[in-house]
Design a protein around this motif. Structure first.
Motif, PDB file in Angstrom:
ATOM      1  N   VAL A  87      52.020  25.197 -30.051  1.00 50.23           N
ATOM      2  CA  VAL A  87      50.962  25.642 -30.951  1.00 50.23           C
ATOM      3  C   VAL A  87      49.964  24.503 -31.085  1.00 50.23           C
ATOM      4  O   VAL A  87      50.350  23.363 -31.341  1.00 50.23           O
ATOM      5  N   VAL A  88      48.684  24.813 -30.880  1.00 52.59           N
ATOM      6  CA  VAL A  88      47.631  23.808 -30.966  1.00 52.59           C
ATOM      7  C   VAL A  88      46.482  24.342 -31.813  1.00 52.59           C
ATOM      8  O   VAL A  88      46.320  25.547 -31.971  1.00 52.59           O
ATOM      9  N   VAL A  89      45.676  23.436 -32.336  1.00 51.06           N
ATOM     10  CA  VAL A  89      44.493  23.806 -33.106  1.00 51.06           C
ATOM     11  C   VAL A  89      43.284  23.622 -32.208  1.00 51.06           C
ATOM     12  O   VAL A  89      43.118  22.572 -31.589  1.00 51.06           O
ATOM     13  N   GLY A  90      42.453  24.651 -32.117  1.00 52.53           N
ATOM     14  CA  GLY A  90      41.234  24.543 -31.326  1.00 52.53           C
ATOM     15  C   GLY A  90      40.960  25.800 -30.528  1.00 52.53           C
ATOM     16  O   GLY A  90      41.553  26.857 -30.768  1.00 52.53           O
ATOM     17  N   GLU A  91      40.053  25.676 -29.592  1.00 53.13           N
ATOM     18  CA  GLU A  91      39.637  26.796 -28.748  1.00 53.13           C
ATOM     19  C   GLU A  91      40.724  27.136 -27.730  1.00 53.13           C
ATOM     20  O   GLU A  91      41.153  26.268 -26.962  1.00 53.13           O
ATOM     21  N   ALA A  92      41.131  28.391 -27.703  1.00 57.26           N
ATOM     22  CA  ALA A  92      42.202  28.822 -26.809  1.00 57.26           C
ATOM     23  C   ALA A  92      41.869  28.548 -25.348  1.00 57.26           C
ATOM     24  O   ALA A  92      42.697  28.003 -24.609  1.00 57.26           O
TER      25      ALA A  92
ATOM     26  N   ALA B 243      46.799  28.980 -29.519  1.00 54.56           N
ATOM     27  CA  ALA B 243      45.768  28.124 -30.110  1.00 54.56           C
ATOM     28  C   ALA B 243      45.161  28.882 -31.285  1.00 54.56           C
ATOM     29  O   ALA B 243      44.947  30.083 -31.216  1.00 54.56           O
ATOM     30  N   TYR B 244      44.926  28.170 -32.365  1.00 59.58           N
ATOM     31  CA  TYR B 244      44.329  28.814 -33.532  1.00 59.58           C
ATOM     32  C   TYR B 244      43.329  27.874 -34.182  1.00 59.58           C
ATOM     33  O   TYR B 244      43.358  26.662 -33.977  1.00 59.58           O
ATOM     34  N   HIS B 245      42.435  28.466 -34.957  1.00 59.92           N
ATOM     35  CA  HIS B 245      41.455  27.690 -35.712  1.00 59.92           C
ATOM     36  C   HIS B 245      42.030  27.444 -37.093  1.00 59.92           C
ATOM     37  O   HIS B 245      42.507  28.373 -37.746  1.00 59.92           O
ATOM     38  N   GLN B 246      41.988  26.220 -37.516  1.00 64.22           N
ATOM     39  CA  GLN B 246      42.490  25.902 -38.842  1.00 64.22           C
ATOM     40  C   GLN B 246      41.492  26.431 -39.849  1.00 64.22           C
ATOM     41  O   GLN B 246      40.313  26.104 -39.816  1.00 64.22           O
TER      42      GLN B 246
END
Length: 151
Positions: free
Chosen positions: A90-95, A39-42
């Motif tokens: 892979v997702v965007v947001g809080e792990a 998970a990562y922050h854009q």
């Protein structure tokens, strides 16, 4: 009969790499499928109105998070004999939020920790601590390596 699922959080840290290797190794014992989740922050894109000889990523461009995850998975699989395939997400947001959600369909959730947060007696807030509190399945936390400071 359903194949067991091991979900492992990957963030590029050495502790997450150790967690991924552990999960891959454990999958052989359990006959489980491994799902690696990053998970990562854009980040906002910086585009100067005029050329200022600045590159938004510093000296070298970053790889896409999916490329980072794939490289990490391939290194971990190479370190484990007869390693199974690993599903990569892979997702965007809080792990922690995404890992807790993924734990709904998992039999085991594996995360690494840097030794900060409640596991080290500090303030609550680490991804590992949130997963321990909110997961829908058992959680394995891979601690940081012990450093011998007596030398």
């Amino acid at each position: 009969m359903r194949t067991p699922v091991i979900v492992v959080g990957v963030d590029g840290s050495t502790q997450a790499e150790a967690a991924l290797r552990w999960a891959i190794d454990e999958s052989a014992r359990r006959g489980a499928r491994v799902e690696a989740l990053l998970a990562y922050h854009q980040e906002p894109v910086f585009v100067p109105a005029t050329s200022m000889a600045l590159h938004p990523y510093g000296e070298r461009p970053r790889r896409h998070p999916a490329q980072e995850l794939h490289a990490t998975v391939e290194l971990a699989r190479a370190a484990v004999r007869d390693a199974p395939d690993v599903a990569e997400t892979v997702v965007v947001g809080e792990a922690a939020d995404h890992l807790v959600e993924a734990s709904r369909h998992a039999d085991l959730l594996v995360v690494g920790t840097r030794g900060h947060g409640p596991l080290a007696g500090a303030v609550l807030g680490s991804v590992a601590a949130k997963c321990l509190r909110r997961s829908h399945c058992p959680v394995v936390v891979i601690p940081p390596p012990v450093v011998d400071r007596t030398r």
